[in-house]
Design an enzyme around this catalytic site. Structure first.
Site, short mmCIF file in Angstrom:
data_model
loop_
_atom_site.label_atom_id
_atom_site.label_comp_id
_atom_site.label_asym_id
_atom_site.label_seq_id
_atom_site.Cartn_x
_atom_site.Cartn_y
_atom_site.Cartn_z
N LYS A 25 -8.87 15.75 12.65
CA LYS A 25 -9.93 15.04 11.94
C LYS A 25 -11.28 15.70 12.21
O LYS A 25 -11.46 16.35 13.24
CB LYS A 25 -10.02 13.59 12.44
CG LYS A 25 -8.88 12.71 12.00
CD LYS A 25 -9.07 11.29 12.51
CE LYS A 25 -7.93 10.40 12.05
NZ LYS A 25 -7.86 10.20 10.59
N ARG A 81 2.37 5.99 9.43
CA ARG A 81 3.56 5.64 8.64
C ARG A 81 4.83 6.18 9.30
O ARG A 81 5.92 5.62 9.11
CB ARG A 81 3.41 6.15 7.20
CG ARG A 81 3.32 7.63 7.06
CD ARG A 81 2.75 8.06 5.72
NE ARG A 81 1.30 7.82 5.63
CZ ARG A 81 0.58 8.09 4.55
NH1 ARG A 81 1.17 8.56 3.46
NH2 ARG A 81 -0.71 7.87 4.56
N1 BES Z 1 -5.82 6.11 11.33
C1 BES Z 1 -6.00 6.75 10.09
C2 BES Z 1 -6.58 5.82 9.00
C3 BES Z 1 -7.94 5.26 9.24
C4 BES Z 1 -9.03 5.82 8.62
C5 BES Z 1 -8.12 4.12 9.99
C6 BES Z 1 -10.28 5.27 8.80
C7 BES Z 1 -9.38 3.57 10.18
C8 BES Z 1 -10.46 4.15 9.57
C9 BES Z 1 -4.69 7.30 9.60
O1 BES Z 1 -3.81 7.71 10.57
C10 BES Z 1 -5.01 8.50 8.78
O2 BES Z 1 -5.50 9.44 9.33
N2 BES Z 1 -4.75 8.42 7.47
C11 BES Z 1 -5.02 9.50 6.60
C12 BES Z 1 -3.81 9.68 5.70
C13 BES Z 1 -3.82 10.93 4.90
C14 BES Z 1 -3.67 12.13 5.83
C15 BES Z 1 -2.69 10.89 3.92
C16 BES Z 1 -6.24 9.15 5.77
O3 BES Z 1 -6.44 7.98 5.44
O4 BES Z 1 -7.03 10.04 5.51
MN MN Z 2 -4.16 9.69 11.19
#
Ligand code: BES
Ligand code: MN
Ligand code: ZN
Length: 494
Positions: A273, A347
């Site tokens: 990230k 997921r």
């Molecule tokens: N934990 C994150 C989602 C999240 C984002 C929670 C902002 C709280 C605040 C999750 O694991 C994630 O990184 N999701 C990705 C999915 C994508 C790679 C398909 C996302 O939402 O960008």
């Molecule tokens: Mn994630």
């Protein structure tokens, strides 16, 4: 929570310490305290308007009484308009009052209870207890100064003790469950590994009487939970599957599985990230926290239901041993998953946790997860994306959320979008592209529910508050706990 709640059948004019004064949106005093205004010849009402106190919910202030009333001071709190009162307005109004009182150094607060149309007095009292307990919440574990010690100690409701005893106990139990979840979300990842989370669940189980089984890496290998193992393999802190069970002493009307995403820190893994805001990802176990908090409440309430709490806990880190984009995993149900992004880790954890929970013989599966940024884009910071296979279940959750003051909104599970999850070399892949991200994630999860009636709550937005509000400070909110507690109480009373 150390706040004591008691009740005494008295009039507001008999209160000599601090008195809570509910004010309506039109600036008039609520009927429960109208004697005050009469005693003061309308001076209080005038005073409020000159101070600009509008009666809006969330607005509260402390006023002196200058010896003109038996009460030493007043905590005035807005309760909105008379016609549109809800339990949630009461909750927020009492939360704001508790904060204003604590700020002013008030230790004992006497509180009337307004009559609210369509709510029984017990429900009003419970909402007030919840508001006070949630509003007064602080996370002080890591503060070394004692600056923060101003705490409300005692709330006395001006009501028949026998009539409010149970609502007080229930409200208190709800508060403790939500605040437990908040503590877990706020706790930083250097003090909350998957192993430590399992330890906390274990201690809770001892304390309130739950069964607890914790699967370590070796046991996860044995049962074939390949997806959980993959997410955790880049961290020096190994993953855990935590299984709590509440069994009622008497008859069990149904068996329900609650499943939580427990990513103790989500760096994104090799699909790392951006640095900005990454510290929030210590809260990526908010779903797990909600499940653990809810199990605590269920045990304390002694509901006539069997409730399984299943948490998949892992730390998602980049490392020489980390799982990679392109890896193909074998999940607990035997399906193969191609990893496109290691940041779509929630997921993967839930895939195995859902299968595991479904196999416990439950009639209903509900999962909670901070799953997708896309859900926050769709519904904003306060909305939970609600998905599921059964209309009645979804309706029940939305209604429970309304009473709990939590916003759940249904989103679709369109089969057409399953196309987006087709993999070149495996049964399914773990991302479906940019569009409809929350929907694709939910469709992915559905593949692992073994056909059990299921609902999924994407709490990525509301799990974390950017700013303080009447029901608590910035940080972990414990979102979902209150909704689940109300839902399960309803379910037990069907
Ligand atoms: N934990 C994150 C989602 C999240 C984002 C929670 C902002 C709280 C605040 C999750 O694991 C994630 O990184 N999701 C990705 C999915 C994508 C790679 C398909 C996302 O939402 O960008
Ligand atoms: Mn994630
Ligand atoms: Zn995540």
């Amino acid at each position: 929570m150390s706040i004591r709640f008691t009740a005494e059948q008295r009039s507001p004019l008999e209160v000599t310490d601090t008195l809570l004064v509910p004010v309506l949106a039109d600036g008039s005093l609520d009927a429960s305290v109208q004697e005050l205004d009469r005693a003061l010849d309308g001076a209080l009402r005038q005073g409020l308007s000159s101070l600009g106190l509008s009666g809006r919910v969330g607005q509260a202030a402390v006023l002196p009484t200058w010896g003109r009333l038996p009460a030493r001071c007043l905590v005035v709190t807005g309760i909105g308009s008379q016609e549109r009162q809800t339990a949630d307005q009461i909750r927020r109004a009492w939360g704001a009052a508790a904060q204003a009182a604590a700020e002013a150094g008030v230790r004992t607060l006497s509180s009337p209870l307004p009559a609210v149309e369509g709510l029984d007095p017990g429900a009003v009292c419970r909402a007030a207890v919840e508001g006070v307990g949630l509003g007064a919440y602080r996370f002080l574990e890591y503060r070394t100064s004692s600056e923060a010690a101003r705490q409300l100690e005692h709330v006395v409701f001006l009501a028949d003790p026998a009539a409010v005893e149970r609502p007080i106990a229930r409200g208190r139990t709800t508060v403790e469950a939500v605040n437990l979840a908040r503590d877990l979300v706020n706790r930083p990842a250097n003090d909350l590994s998957p192993e430590r989370l399992a330890g906390i669940a274990w201690e809770l189980a001892e304390q309130v009487g739950l069964e607890c089984t914790v699967y370590d890496r070796g046991m996860l290998e044995e049962i074939g939970a390949g997806a959980i193992l993959a997410v955790g393999q880049g961290s020096r802190h190994e993953p855990r599957l935590i299984h709590l069970v509440y069994r009622p002493a008497g008859d069990s009307l149904a068996s329900i599985g609650l499943v939580g995403k427990g990513v103790t820190f989500d760096s994104g893994g090799l699909s790392i990230k951006p640095a900005e805001g990454m510290e929030r990802m210590k809260g990526d176990m908010a779903g797990a926290a909600a499940v653990i908090g809810t199990l605590r409440a269920v045990a304390e309430l002694g509901l006539p239901l069997t409730v399984h709490g299943v948490v998949a806990a892992a730390e998602n880190m980049p490392d020489g041993a980390a799982f990679r984009p392109g890896d193909i995993l074998r999940a607990l149900n035997g399906k193969t998953i191609e990893v496109i992004s290691t940041d779509a880790e929630g997921r993967l954890l839930l895939a195995d946790a859902l299968t595991y929970a479904a196999r416990q013989g439950v009639q209903l599966l509900i999962d909670l997860a901070t799953l997708t940024g896309a859900c926050v884009v769709a519904l904003g910071k306060q909305g939970t994306g609600l998905f599921g296979t059964d209309r009645a279940l979804l309706d029940g959750l939305v209604r429970a959320g309304e009473r709990a003051g939590e916003k759940l909104w249904p989103l679709p599970l369109w089969d057409e979008y399953l196309e987006l999850l087709k993999s070149e070399h495996a049964d399914i892949k773990n991302t479906g592209g940019r569009w409809g991200g929350a929907v694709n994630a939910a469709l992915f999860l559905r593949e692992f529910t073994e056909g059990v009636t299921w609902a999924h709550l994407d709490i990525a937005g509301p799990a974390w508050a950017e700013r303080a509000g009447p029901l608590g400070p910035a940080g972990g909110t414990g979102h979902g706990v209150c909704t689940l507690v109300y839902f399960l109480e309803d379910y037990a009373n069907r």
